[in-house]
Design a protein around this motif. Sequence first.
Motif, short mmCIF file in Angstrom:
data_model
loop_
_atom_site.label_atom_id
_atom_site.label_comp_id
_atom_site.label_asym_id
_atom_site.label_seq_id
_atom_site.Cartn_x
_atom_site.Cartn_y
_atom_site.Cartn_z
N PRO A 164 -5.16 6.25 4.90
CA PRO A 164 -5.53 4.83 4.95
C PRO A 164 -6.87 4.66 5.66
N PRO A 191 2.31 11.71 1.33
CA PRO A 191 1.54 11.70 0.09
C PRO A 191 2.32 12.30 -1.08
N ARG A 239 2.36 1.83 -3.41
CA ARG A 239 1.35 2.09 -4.43
C ARG A 239 0.71 3.47 -4.27
N HIS A 240 0.48 3.91 -3.04
CA HIS A 240 -0.34 5.09 -2.81
C HIS A 240 0.42 6.32 -2.30
N THR A 241 1.73 6.21 -2.03
CA THR A 241 2.45 7.34 -1.45
C THR A 241 3.78 7.58 -2.17
N ASN A 253 0.83 -1.21 0.00
CA ASN A 253 0.00 0.00 0.00
C ASN A 253 0.86 1.26 0.00
N CYS A 254 1.94 1.23 0.78
CA CYS A 254 2.84 2.40 0.84
C CYS A 254 3.43 2.71 -0.53
N SER A 280 -7.96 -4.77 -6.30
CA SER A 280 -7.26 -4.08 -5.22
C SER A 280 -8.28 -3.63 -4.17
N THR A 303 -3.60 11.29 0.98
CA THR A 303 -3.83 9.86 1.17
C THR A 303 -4.11 9.61 2.64
N ASP A 321 5.06 5.29 5.75
CA ASP A 321 5.32 5.73 4.38
C ASP A 321 6.10 7.04 4.36
N GLU A 360 -1.66 15.31 -3.71
CA GLU A 360 -2.58 14.24 -3.32
C GLU A 360 -2.75 14.22 -1.81
#
Length: 189
Positions: free
Chosen positions: A132, A124, A93-95, A90-91, A143, A130, A121, A128
């Motif tokens: 969780p 962001p 992929r999203h940060t 997740n880290c 996902s 982010t 992480d 963005e």
Amino acid sequence: MRAALVDRAEETETGAAKRDVFALPKRATAASDRAPVLLEANPEVTGSAMTVPGDPFYATVMRRRLRTLASLPDWEIRPVTLLASELFNNCIRHTRSGDPGGEVTISVFKLAGRTQVRITDAGPREGEITVPRLRPLDPENESGRGLHLVATDASRWGTIHHDDGRTSVWFEVDRLERNPDRPVDHAER
């Protein structure tokens, strides 16, 4: 292990070999990364933290290190490494952890009767936000199941939003006493 860190050798125009070498994990030095999330006063704490590049290759490095640091039997470390892998992914992929030069900090603590892991992480990406959080499951989407897995399989979990923009997701897995009367499940090996 050393061979796993060297990705490939390429010949340069001069005929000399050039190697792409992956960075080794480094010890996390921030005090906040090396301290557990405490739910009780005066616990006995044994723990460690490391920072690795935000590259999918390092999920394997992280799992090996978790096994070593937690020093738990295989049947007990499996859920810990699975949940940590979900959060690590997740880290990246999203940060910003997944961007070039991004890093992920992994902290593991042995507390009384449980193991705590915290994945932090790099914050962001530009422009963005982010956060969780559990989202409704979409059966059509592959996902979006990582935090649901953490919420289901962890004994406790939560998030921490740091002043520097980073976010930590932590979880605890209670240690179980193995019942000697229970037959060994060969899938656990």
